[in-house]
Design an enzyme around this catalytic site. Structure first.
Site, mmCIF file in Angstrom:
data_model
loop_
_atom_site.group_PDB
_atom_site.id
_atom_site.type_symbol
_atom_site.label_atom_id
_atom_site.label_comp_id
_atom_site.label_asym_id
_atom_site.label_seq_id
_atom_site.Cartn_x
_atom_site.Cartn_y
_atom_site.Cartn_z
ATOM 1 N N LYS A 34 0.837 -1.200 0.000
ATOM 2 C CA LYS A 34 0.000 0.000 0.000
ATOM 3 C C LYS A 34 0.877 1.257 0.000
ATOM 4 C CE LYS A 34 -0.344 -0.004 5.053
ATOM 5 N NZ LYS A 34 -1.228 -0.013 6.228
ATOM 6 N N TYR A 246 15.763 30.862 5.229
ATOM 7 C CA TYR A 246 14.698 31.704 5.763
ATOM 8 C C TYR A 246 14.822 31.845 7.275
ATOM 9 C CZ TYR A 246 12.166 31.262 1.323
ATOM 10 O OH TYR A 246 11.786 31.301 0.002
#
Length: 355
Positions: A34, A246
């Site tokens: 999955k 940043y």
């Protein structure tokens, strides 16, 4: 040279499955593929798992089963998740078995769809908690009944008392239905609980060479199948007081060289790794410094920087150094599953042939 690449060693997946299949025999191995094979690529992972001895494949969603069939993959496939009427149509078209815990759901199924009835013994998600109701569902399934199942909530922790309690709730119910295949164990239970292997085990994380106990896969002879790499796109001098990223969350206290690696949270490198990770650059371990941005990270290369273009390994091993998914998970207070599943579609997957 690619800005980022998740390279998958299919041979490692095959060998992991061979080891798991031998460990749990005579129980059969169901390989869980999955979530795009836990980020490794569902179709190539499924093929490698089958080559390694997986008798079944399991997914969570109907579309995942359809993807396997569209790729030409045969053999038994189990859809373990909840299915809406629309999704059920897809699962049926994919010739997948389904999980049930309500009589009405079973009544709506075509006559040729295999049914695995789920008793909730403690996970508290899907399945019925009522053994009597689960028995009614098995009776409604009739000839379509293909399995009896549950799922463990704490198989990966040292205290196994809740696993014991779940087994104590599960065993009386399955005893009422002799001859029906039984499966309960995930990777953690398959490795440490022979009493929980029954007729089949459903292994996910261990298939991909990651440790179900969140420590070191080598403890169980498992080989990590995925490595995540990039490269040094820029190398520049950084003087004391200069910063990177940043928010200026890294400000140099000494003269050094900084490297920019073109990978970021848009690729699955979590922002929480800001000033909180290491990267192998040119085979050498260096700290990630400054804020992880969407497309770039920076690393402190010290006084002797590798050249532009040098390889950067975020998950993987080079020489005597390695960075495991488990290492990143520990820094993020999460689990290894989330690390590989979180690598985004922007990162191409490259599969190495089995060797």
């Amino acid at each position: 040279m690619l800005r980022a690449l998740a390279r998958v060693d299919l041979g490692a997946i095959e060998r992991n499955c061979a080891r798991l299949a031998a460990t749990v025999a005579p129980a059969r191995l169901c390989a869980v593929v999955k979530a795009d094979g836990y980020g490794h690529g569902a179709v190539p992972a499924a093929l490698a798992a089958q080559a390694g001895g997986a008798a079944w494949l399991a997914v969570a969603a109907a579309g995942e089963a359809a993807e396997l069939r569209a790729a030409g993959i045969e053999g038994p496939v189990l859809v373990m998740g909840a299915l809406s009427p629309e999704e059920l149509t897809v699962a049926v078209a994919a010739r997948a078995d389904v999980v049930a815990w309500r009589e009405a759901f079973v009544a709506a199924l075509p006559a040729d769809v295999g049914v695995h009835v789920k008793l909730d013994t403690g996970m508290g998600r899907l399945g019925t908690r009522d053994p009597a109701e689960a028995t009614r569902v098995t009776e409604a399934a009739g000839a379509r009944l293909a399995g009896l199942m549950t799922h463990f909530a704490t198989a990966d922790v040292d205290d196994q008392s809740f696993v014991d309690a779940q087994l104590a709730a599960f065993r009386p119910w399955i005893a009422r239905h002799p001859g029906v295949p039984v499966h309960a164990a995930n990777s953690a239970a398959a490795l440490r609980r022979p009493d929980a292997r029954f007729d089949m085990v459903r292994c996910g994380i261990a298939v991909y060479g990651m440790d179900p106990y969140h420590r070191d896969p080598a403890d169980h002879g498992l080989e990590p199948a995925l490595e995540l790499t990039s490269y040094l796109a820029e190398v520049k001098r950084c003087e004391p007081g200069q910063s990177a990223g940043y928010g200026r969350r890294f400000v140099a206290e000494r003269a050094t060289w900084l490297g920019t690696i073109p990978i970021g949270y848009g690729d699955g490198v979590r922002r929480a790794l800001t000033n909180n990770a290491e990267v192998l650059v040119g085979g050498r371990r260096v700290p990630l410094v400054g804020t992880v941005s969407m497309d770039n990270i920076t690393v402190d290369l010290g006084d002797d920087p590798p050249p532009r273009g040098a390889e950067a390994v975020l998950i993987g091993a080079r020489g005597g150094e390695r960075i495991l998914a488990e290492d990143l998970a520990a820094r993020l207070s999460t689990i290894n599953y989330e690390i590989t599943c979180g690598i985004t579609a922007r990162v191409p997957r490259g599969s190495d042939a089995p060797r």
